[in-house]
Design a protein around this motif. Structure first.
Motif, PDB file in Angstrom:
ATOM      1  N   TRP A  42       1.089  -1.247  -0.118  1.00  0.00           N
ATOM      2  CA  TRP A  42       0.168  -0.015  -0.140  1.00  0.00           C
ATOM      3  C   TRP A  42       0.653   1.062  -0.130  1.00  0.00           C
ATOM      4  O   TRP A  42       0.373   2.155  -1.107  1.00  0.00           O
ATOM      5  N   PHE A  43       1.911   1.293   1.283  1.00  0.00           N
ATOM      6  CA  PHE A  43       2.880   2.086   0.989  1.00  0.00           C
ATOM      7  C   PHE A  43       3.371   2.910  -0.188  1.00  0.00           C
ATOM      8  O   PHE A  43       3.851   4.072  -0.854  1.00  0.00           O
ATOM      9  N   ASN A  44       4.268   1.939  -1.017  1.00  0.00           N
ATOM     10  CA  ASN A  44       4.803   1.315  -2.226  1.00  0.00           C
ATOM     11  C   ASN A  44       3.896   2.331  -3.366  1.00  0.00           C
ATOM     12  O   ASN A  44       4.291   3.089  -4.400  1.00  0.00           O
ATOM     13  N   HIS A  45       2.270   1.696  -3.411  1.00  0.00           N
ATOM     14  CA  HIS A  45       1.521   2.222  -4.290  1.00  0.00           C
ATOM     15  C   HIS A  45       1.420   3.758  -4.019  1.00  0.00           C
ATOM     16  O   HIS A  45       1.482   4.257  -4.715  1.00  0.00           O
ATOM     17  N   ILE A  46       1.674   4.188  -3.042  1.00  0.00           N
ATOM     18  CA  ILE A  46       0.933   5.671  -2.298  1.00  0.00           C
ATOM     19  C   ILE A  46       2.377   6.567  -2.550  1.00  0.00           C
ATOM     20  O   ILE A  46       1.782   7.846  -2.983  1.00  0.00           O
ATOM     21  N   GLN A  47       2.502   6.199  -2.787  1.00  0.00           N
ATOM     22  CA  GLN A  47       4.607   6.858  -2.613  1.00  0.00           C
ATOM     23  C   GLN A  47       4.413   7.411  -4.388  1.00  0.00           C
ATOM     24  O   GLN A  47       5.268   8.154  -4.272  1.00  0.00           O
ATOM     25  N   HIS A  48       3.840   6.934  -5.162  1.00  0.00           N
ATOM     26  CA  HIS A  48       3.958   6.894  -6.705  1.00  0.00           C
ATOM     27  C   HIS A  48       3.127   7.663  -7.335  1.00  0.00           C
ATOM     28  O   HIS A  48       2.505   7.543  -8.386  1.00  0.00           O
ATOM     29  N   TYR A  49       1.726   7.358  -6.470  1.00  0.00           N
ATOM     30  CA  TYR A  49       0.591   8.073  -6.822  1.00  0.00           C
ATOM     31  C   TYR A  49       0.153   9.633  -6.789  1.00  0.00           C
ATOM     32  O   TYR A  49       1.522  10.456  -6.402  1.00  0.00           O
ATOM     33  N   PRO A  50       0.716  10.142  -8.652  1.00  0.00           N
ATOM     34  CA  PRO A  50       0.678  11.067  -8.895  1.00  0.00           C
ATOM     35  C   PRO A  50       1.234  12.655  -8.143  1.00  0.00           C
ATOM     36  O   PRO A  50       0.195  12.436  -7.226  1.00  0.00           O
TER      37      PRO A  50
END
Length: 181
Positions: free
Chosen positions: A152-160
């Protein structure tokens, strides 16, 4: 030298949120009390106090209410996680507190992409900001132990637009060396 000159973590997050939402710079923030609670001075009347109150206000100013949830249930879930963020994450002081938070989140995120299910919300943004300093310090083994949180964290940190100047937290995706020969 007054210690209040340096903004608290809440103020820094609100500035990041403003930028993410595309709002013009120039909001006047302050902090109040020993816990350095963020305060936003508005043009009309008394200031707004508290990170969640101000964040909700900024989202509405940016006309991005979808970040607060669409249905009554989504709105309640977003509110629940914002509350969790303030009461649990911001209130955590020990390694044990942090371990409990990561364990809770890991269980919750087991079958979800985002905190509120399948939609990206303010809860994801502010939980990301609130946990960034924790995730930076985790060992590879700890990141693997809390696999759902790491995903989840990795996904959010790559969210534009979310990460901005915050450091990229690295997650090892594959093992370079295995025992098989």
């Amino acid at each position: 030298m007054a210690a209040a000159a340096r903004p608290g973590p809440g103020v820094e997050e609100l500035v990041l949120l403003e930028k993410l939402l595309g709002l013009p710079k120039g909001s006047k923030y302050g902090v109040q009390g020993e816990r350095k609670v963020p305060v936003l001075q508005t043009n009309n009347g008394p200031g707004l106090t508290g990170i969640m109150t101000i964040a909700g206000y900024l989202v509405k100013q940016a006309k991005k209410e979808q970040l607060l949830g669409s249905t009554a249930e989504e709105k309640a879930i977003v509110q629940q996680w914002l509350e969790y963020r303030v009461t649990q994450v911001d209130g955590s002081s020990s390694k044990e507190d942090t371990r409990i938070i990561l364990k809770d989140l890991n269980i919750h995120l087991e079958d979800k992409v985002y905190l509120a299910g399948n939609i990206f919300t303010l809860a994801d943004i502010l939980m990301y900001y609130g946990l960034h300093h924790v995730m930076v310090d985790l060992t590879v083994q700890e990141k693997e132990k809390y696999l759902n949180v790491s995903r989840w964290f990795n996904h959010i940190q790559h969210y534009p637009g979310v990460r901005q100047h915050l450091s990229n937290v690295v997650f090892i995706k594959n093992r370079l060396y295995t025992n098989a020969h």
